[in-house]
Structure formats: structure tokens, C-alpha cells
Design an enzyme around this catalytic site. Structure first.
Site, mmCIF file in Angstrom:
data_model
loop_
_atom_site.group_PDB
_atom_site.id
_atom_site.type_symbol
_atom_site.label_atom_id
_atom_site.label_comp_id
_atom_site.label_asym_id
_atom_site.label_seq_id
_atom_site.Cartn_x
_atom_site.Cartn_y
_atom_site.Cartn_z
ATOM 1 C CB SER A 84 -11.380 -2.914 87.065
ATOM 2 O OG SER A 84 -10.060 -2.546 87.397
ATOM 3 C CE LYS A 85 -14.829 -6.279 93.675
ATOM 4 N NZ LYS A 85 -15.261 -7.449 92.894
ATOM 5 N NE ARG A 86 -6.569 -2.716 86.987
ATOM 6 C CZ ARG A 86 -6.380 -1.618 86.291
ATOM 7 N NH1 ARG A 86 -5.656 -0.645 86.768
ATOM 8 N NH2 ARG A 86 -6.916 -1.490 85.100
#
Ligand code: GLU
Length: 471
Positions: A246-248
Site C-alpha cells: 500500500s502507499k505507506r
């Protein structure tokens, strides 16, 4: 394991949906398909799955092509647009109808919803069973219809997957999938199979999130009597913490990796190792990857992103790459990172410095930092740490050094001899004169060797920089 399809000339494909940039997982899928085809004299095709008009954009298609180009994954022939084949998809649905492997279903949305509601209330499977499957055409109303493929009612469907092994799906879990909607548009599931067949795809290598689709797509192959391709569903990539990407987790689009200063060569090496292995080999060239890559080397467990490993491989690739190609990579990096392009002078300086900065640069940014001394213009402003080395005594020594440098023939030996003479005259070690020299030439404490810097800067620039601090 081999199937008949495995013996024909290999044709692989990458089939992204153009809903965003080229994702790191997509790039890895494309790479695996590219390696597999290139290692077998086969073809690697590109199809843009743009049937979902609401989500597909031309900008996204362009971003994907740009990403693939940067990754060096060249495809054969023209890019295929799935939406352009809609008429052919519809024709195949009608062919199945004619063969009797599909049927017209006149059930309305309301009827299907009511069926599901009742099934749920009675605790039965909510998979829709159309009452039209075995109906007599004489009873057909003059109304819009969808075309559904007839799912097998008993037994099981086995996906012979080269990564996952045999995956068995009970046919009771398959419904009569819609191939052509009542508005005449083909479904994605039909389009993929028709396109793969028409493009002569022999090997479908893709993310294992499509494994369930394979069972449904098999129905279309069976209904048309087409040869099923070799399946290879590869585990998705996870983040460093083992969780779904995911983006993180940081950079997700390949363009971000370019902007972070990783070369395409290192990216290919790194992505190839993300889920595939060849013995203990970690660092390898494209040619090696092409000759070694095989489906048997793909692991079943999800691979984890590891930026440290990518940085390490980057160091090895920059060091192993010919200078001109490194410079080309640097220019691409600067453009991707939104930084000014190199001037002609900087380009020449960087080329001259290359032998002294190429080792152990873990990104293009690090390489440029090492080369900073020859990219900046006078006067050199020393940072706080470096400035400490420019005390009056040291400045005096740099002044003493000047006449020796004027007489040096600018070989490494002559430069070292000049510095040694001044160090000895001042009764200090060579290192003590190196610190102010470093500060004068680069304005930093961490730089390539002072003699390497002098060789790159040349006599005039070196003397001018010494004069700037010692006058
Ligand atoms: N378009 C699908 C995706 O982007 C891939 C379909 C396939 O490889 O069959 O996930």
C-alpha cells in the site's frame, strides 16, 4: 510439466488496465513475461485492457508505456487495445451460441435479484441459475438478452498452474457467466480469453489475484474448443513488513523509482529476484536473466520489497556499467526528479570524474553527490565542517603548495609528490594537508581523493580554487 501449448513458439503478454501509473507489481509481471519470451526466441505482446471506459484514461495508458520504456521492456508489434476488439468479442459470444455452448438469457436484473434473495433466505448458494439455460428457442420472447456460457454442472475444473500446481475448483462454484451483456457489450472475462487466443498467447504469466478468473476463463476456452494456455499465477509483492503493498510502503509506481535515482538495469535485476530465483545468484546482467529465467524458479510465497537490496544492486550495476550509459541514466534521473539538466561543461566533468566516483554509489543522487566537486562553480563555499580545516596555517600551506603544482606535470604521482614536499616542509603528515585541500577544492569533508579531484578539475581550476581560499 508440459502441455501442448508449451511446445509452440512462446508468446507472452502483459495486459494492464490503464487506471493509473505502472505499478511495481505490474512492472514485475511485465518483466517476467518479457524474460520468458526473450529467453526463448518468443514474442512479448502488450495489450491495454481498456474496456472499463469509466476507469481507463489515455493518460494512464501513456504512463504505462512510459514506465515500460524506462524499464527497457520492449514489446513486439503494435499495442493492442482491448476495446477496439469489441465486435470480435461479440462475434465469439454468438459463435458459442451457435455451438450450443452458450445460451440466450432473458432474465431481468429484478428477476436475478429476486432469485438471489430467495436463495439466501433458503440458505442455498446464491449463484444464479438461469431458467433459460435449457429453454426451447420457440419460447424465447422478443426482448433483450444476455449471452451466458454454460458452466459444467458436475465435476471439477483443474487449473494446471506452473507456479501454484494443480488448483481444483468444484464446478458447483461456477455460474453460467455472462459473456455478452444485454446491451451487446462483451464482458471483461470474455474479452481476455478472446484476445489471448487471437494474439496466439501460449503462456499467461500474471498475478495470483487472477487465479479465480482462470477457472472462469477456462469455460470460454472449453466452449470454443480452444487450446488453454500455460498458466503461471505469481504471488503478489508485499511490503517490507510482509503486508499487502500500500502507499505507506513507499514508492509504488516505477516512475518514482526512476526519480529516486535507481537505474533501470538494477531495477530489472531487483524485480527479477522479487519472487524468482536462480540458485544463489543475486547480481546479474540482463543477458544472464534472459538465459536463466524459467517458471520453475518462481516461488509460491509472496516476495517482499527490500529497498536496501535495491540500493546494493544499484551500487553494483552503476560500477559495472559503461560510463556513457551511466551518464545517460543520470540525465534520465535528473529529468524524472525535476532537476535541471547537465550543462555541456558538467557533462564533460562528470565523464572525466566517472572512474573516481562510480564505485559504491547506491543511487544516481549519491553518484552526483560524489561528483559535486566538479559540478559546482567557483567560488567554492565550504560547509561548516569543511571550513574548520581552513585555518590560517592551513591556508598558508595551500599557498606554499601553489608553486609546486605549477611545476607538476599533472600526473597523479607528480601531484602526490608536490603535496608530500609541502607536508614534509611543514613537518606534518600528508593527511593534514589533504583536509584543507579537500575543503578548498570541494567545500566538503567527504569527497573522492584530493588527487583524483585535482586530475578531474585540471591545473587552472585547481589553482584558482586554492587561490580563492589562500589569497
Ligand atoms: N488487466 C488485468 C490487470 O491489470 C490483467 C489481466 C490478465 O493478465 O489476464 O490486472
Amino acid at each position: 510439466m508440459s502441455t501442448p501449448a508449451a511446445q509452440s513458439p512462446v508468446v507472452t503478454r502483459f495486459a494492464p488496465s490503464p487506471t493509473g501509473f505502472l505499478h511495481i507489481g505490474g512492472a514485475r509481471t511485465a518483466l517476467f513475461n518479457w524474460l520468458y519470451a526473450r529467453g526463448r526466441g518468443g514474442k512479448f505482446l502488450l495489450r491495454i485492457e481498456d474496456t472499463d471506459h469509466a476507469r481507463s484514461t489515455p493518460e494512464a495508458t501513456e504512463a504505462i508505456l512510459t514506465g515500460l520504456r524506462w524499464m527497457g521492456l520492449d514489446w513486439d508489434g503494435d499495442v493492442v487495445s482491448q476495446s477496439a476488439n469489441a465486435a470480435r468479442h461479440a462475434a465469439v459470444a454468438h459463435e458459442m451460441l451457435a455451438k450450443g455452448t452458450a445460451y440466450k438469457c432473458f432474465s431481468t436484473q429484478d428477476e436475478i435479484a429476486a432469485f438471489r434473495e430467495q436463495a439466501q433466505a433458503e440458505g442455498r448458494s446464491t449463484l444464479f441459475h438461469s431458467p433459460w439455460r435449457d429453454s426451447d428457442p420457440a419460447d424465447h420472447p422478443n426482448a433483450p438478452y444476455a449471452i451466458r456460457v454454460k458452466a459444467p454442472k458436475t465435476g471439477a475444473t483443474v487449473i494446471r498452474d506452473r507456479v501454484q500446481g494443480d488448483v481444483t475448483i468444484q464446478n458447483t462454484q461456477l455460474d453460467d457467466m455472462i459473456c455478452l451483456r444485454s446491451d451487446g457489450t462483451p464482458t471483461y472475462m470474455l474479452a481476455v480469453v478472446v484476445d489471448d487466443h487471437d494474439m496466439g498467447v501460449t503462456h499467461v504469466i500474471r498475478g495470483d489475484d487472477h487465479l479465480n478468473n482462470a477457472a472462469r476463463q477456462m469455460m470460454v476456452y472449453e466452449a470454443m474448443g480452444w487450446e488453454v494456455p500455460v498458466w503461471a499465477h505469481i504471488p503478489l509483492i508485499h511490503g517490507e513488513d510482509g503486508k499487502k503493498l500500500s502507499k505507506r510502503h513507499g514508492a509504488l509506481g516505477v516512475h518514482e523509482y526512476q526519480a529516486l535515482g535507481y537505474p533501470d538495469t538494477a531495477m530489472r535485476n531487483y524485480l527479477a529476484r522479487l519472487g524468482w530465483s536462480h540458485g544463489d545468484d543475486e547480481f546479474f546482467t540482463d543477458d544472464q536473466a534472459i538465459s536463466w529465467f524459467d517458471l520453475d524458479g518462481i516461488g509460491k510465497a509472496p516476495a517482499r520489497l527490500d529497498f536496501k537490496k535495491l540500493a546494493h544492486l544499484t551500487g553494483l550495476h552503476i560500477a559495472a556499467t559503461e560510463d556513457g550509459a551511466v551518464l545517460k541514466g543520470v540525465q534520465g534521473y535528473l529529468a524524472a526528479a525535476g532537476q535541471p539538466t547537465l550543462t555541456e561543461g558538467q557533462y564533460a566533468a562528470l565523464m572525466a570524474a566517472m572512474p573516481f566516483i562510480k564505485e559504491r554509489a547506491k543511487s544516481y543522487g549519491e553518484l552526483l553527490e560524489k561528483a559535486r566537486f566538479c559540478l559546482i562553480e567557483r567560488p567554492v563555499i565550504a560547509d561548516e565542517k569543511a571550513a574548520k580545516a581552513l585555518d590560517p596555517v592551513s591556508r598558508g600551506m595551500l599557498k606554499d603548495l601553489t608553486p609546486h603544482l605549477l611545476n607538476a606535470n599533472w600526473s597523479r604521482d607528480s601531484l602526490e609528490a608536490a603535496a608530500t614536499t609541502v607536508a614534509e616542509a611543514n613537518d606534518i603528515g600528508l593527511g593534514k594537508i589533504a583536509a584543507p585541500l579537500r575543503a578548498a577544492l570541494a567545500g566538503r569533508t567527504a569527497t573522492p581523493s584530493v588527487f583524483d579531484m585535482m586530475l578531474v578539475l585540471g591545473r587552472d581550476e585547481t589553482l584558482a580554487r586554492l587561490k580563492d581560499v589562500s589569497a
